[in-house]
Each structure stands twice: as structure tokens, then as C-alpha cells.
Design an enzyme around this catalytic site. Sequence first.
Site, PDB file in Angstrom:
ATOM      1  N   ILE A  49     -17.430  11.660  22.214  1.00  0.00           N
ATOM      2  CA  ILE A  49     -17.242  12.984  22.828  1.00  0.00           C
ATOM      3  C   ILE A  49     -18.046  12.989  24.127  1.00  0.00           C
ATOM      4  CG2 ILE A  49     -17.514  15.477  22.506  1.00  0.00           C
ATOM      5  CD1 ILE A  49     -17.672  14.834  19.412  1.00  0.00           C
ATOM      6  N   GLU A  50     -17.329  12.921  25.248  1.00  0.00           N
ATOM      7  CA  GLU A  50     -18.014  12.837  26.544  1.00  0.00           C
ATOM      8  C   GLU A  50     -18.314  14.225  27.106  1.00  0.00           C
ATOM      9  OE1 GLU A  50     -15.654  10.120  28.924  1.00  0.00           O
ATOM     10  OE2 GLU A  50     -16.389   8.426  27.736  1.00  0.00           O
ATOM     11  N   CYS A  59     -21.579   8.931  21.081  1.00  0.00           N
ATOM     12  CA  CYS A  59     -20.679   7.845  20.671  1.00  0.00           C
ATOM     13  C   CYS A  59     -20.007   8.170  19.338  1.00  0.00           C
ATOM     14  CB  CYS A  59     -21.461   6.544  20.505  1.00  0.00           C
ATOM     15  SG  CYS A  59     -22.148   5.886  22.021  1.00  0.00           S
ATOM     16  N   GLU A  61     -19.909   6.367  16.706  1.00  0.00           N
ATOM     17  CA  GLU A  61     -20.743   6.001  15.553  1.00  0.00           C
ATOM     18  C   GLU A  61     -21.702   7.126  15.189  1.00  0.00           C
ATOM     19  OE1 GLU A  61     -20.068   4.367  18.290  1.00  0.00           O
ATOM     20  OE2 GLU A  61     -20.426   2.206  18.126  1.00  0.00           O
ATOM     21  N   CYS A  96     -23.736   0.763  20.864  1.00  0.00           N
ATOM     22  CA  CYS A  96     -24.782   0.784  21.893  1.00  0.00           C
ATOM     23  C   CYS A  96     -26.161   0.772  21.223  1.00  0.00           C
ATOM     24  CB  CYS A  96     -24.622   2.015  22.791  1.00  0.00           C
ATOM     25  SG  CYS A  96     -25.235   3.554  22.063  1.00  0.00           S
ATOM     26  N   CYS A  99     -27.097   3.924  19.181  1.00  0.00           N
ATOM     27  CA  CYS A  99     -26.436   3.985  17.870  1.00  0.00           C
ATOM     28  C   CYS A  99     -27.068   3.005  16.883  1.00  0.00           C
ATOM     29  CB  CYS A  99     -24.934   3.726  18.011  1.00  0.00           C
ATOM     30  SG  CYS A  99     -24.068   5.094  18.790  1.00  0.00           S
TER      31      CYS A  99
HETATM   32  N1  THU Z   1     -18.912   4.405  23.154  1.00  0.00           N
HETATM   33  C1  THU Z   1     -18.831   4.650  21.816  1.00  0.00           C
HETATM   34  O1  THU Z   1     -18.409   5.720  21.378  1.00  0.00           O
HETATM   35  N2  THU Z   1     -19.253   3.674  20.974  1.00  0.00           N
HETATM   36  C2  THU Z   1     -19.641   2.429  21.355  1.00  0.00           C
HETATM   37  O2  THU Z   1     -19.921   1.605  20.510  1.00  0.00           O
HETATM   38  C3  THU Z   1     -19.698   2.090  22.783  1.00  0.00           C
HETATM   39  C4  THU Z   1     -19.475   3.205  23.723  1.00  0.00           C
HETATM   40  C5  THU Z   1     -18.383   5.422  24.067  1.00  0.00           C
HETATM   41  C6  THU Z   1     -19.385   6.174  24.881  1.00  0.00           C
HETATM   42  C7  THU Z   1     -18.554   6.597  26.064  1.00  0.00           C
HETATM   43  O3  THU Z   1     -17.863   7.796  25.758  1.00  0.00           O
HETATM   44  C8  THU Z   1     -17.517   5.495  26.225  1.00  0.00           C
HETATM   45  O4  THU Z   1     -17.514   4.801  25.001  1.00  0.00           O
HETATM   46  C9  THU Z   1     -17.819   4.532  27.362  1.00  0.00           C
HETATM   47  O5  THU Z   1     -19.112   4.066  27.293  1.00  0.00           O
END
Ligand code: THU
Length: 144
Positions: A49-50, A59, A61, A96, A99
Site C-alpha cells: 500500500i503506497e 509492504c 509482508e 525488504c 520486513c
Molecule cells: N514491496 C513489497 O511490498 N514487498 C517486498 O518484498 C519488496 C517491495 C513494495 C514496496 C513498494 O510499494 C514497491 O514494492 C516497490 O518497492
Amino acid sequence: MDILNDTICRQLILEAGKMMGMAYAPYSGFKVGAALLTASREIYTGCNIENAAFSPTVCAERTAFFKAISEGEREFAAIAIIGGKDGIPTGYTAPCGVCRQVMAEFCSPQDFYVILARSEGDYRKYRLEELFPLGFSPENLKKD
Ligand code: THU
């Protein structure tokens, strides 16, 4: 019995894949889905969710973990992760650092598995300790 056999891995990946469709990723276009398996074999899902301010972005996770934790879950067996630009997985999407730190708060480094998937039949399975060696965890705060 192996709780993480191929059938359950595929089921987790299927659920994670569906969650890519729920991602809110208007800035990066990178959609991620996750499916978290509890020790009691419940599945909690999450997507990324950005946010226009960028740093509040969460993220997939952590979405899955926080949904589960907020419902009272405390013991976890595995998480499947799948993601890609525009929701098309090409490579394996690894969690990341933030997470991984959240996983280390709630999961045994030796017993918790992280499944990185490109499709239901194409995945790699890692123990958390492989992805997060020498991590700082609740163990560090215990008295000697
Ligand atoms: N992102 C995740 O949701 N999980 C990951 O394991 C790597 C990155 C998301 C964060 C962001 O919304 C997008 O991917 C690009 O970084």
C-alpha cells in the site's frame, strides 16, 4: 508431517498471487502479494500500500503480519511472496530489510520459512535465518 509440503506452498502462492491484484501501487507500479501461514494453519494475506508521501508505504509482508497480529495470532510457519512490475512476476521478490526485521520479532529464525515465488510451480524456500543472519531480535533484550 511436513507442514510446508508442495501442496501448502502452492496454496500460499495462489493466495499471494491473488493479493497482487489488491496492491495499491500507483507510484512504483510494482505490485506485491503475500500470504502468511500461522502455526494453526490459518492464512492471512496482504498487499503493498503506497503513499504520495512515500515513507508511509507499507509492504505486502507487513500488511499480512499486522493483519494477523492484530487478530491475536502470534505463531507463524511461513510466508509466500510474489510480485512484479504491473503485477507480472518476472524475478523472485525478496522481502525488504524492514520486513525481515518484523519477521524476526515474531518468528523463529530456524523454523520460519520465506517462500519466494514466480508462479505456483516456481518457487524457492528459505529459512528466515538465511535471509536475516545476525539479526537483532527480542532475544537480544533478554537478561543473560
Ligand atoms: N514491496 C513489497 O511490498 N514487498 C517486498 O518484498 C519488496 C517491495 C513494495 C514496496 C513498494 O510499494 C514497491 O514494492 C516497490 O518497492
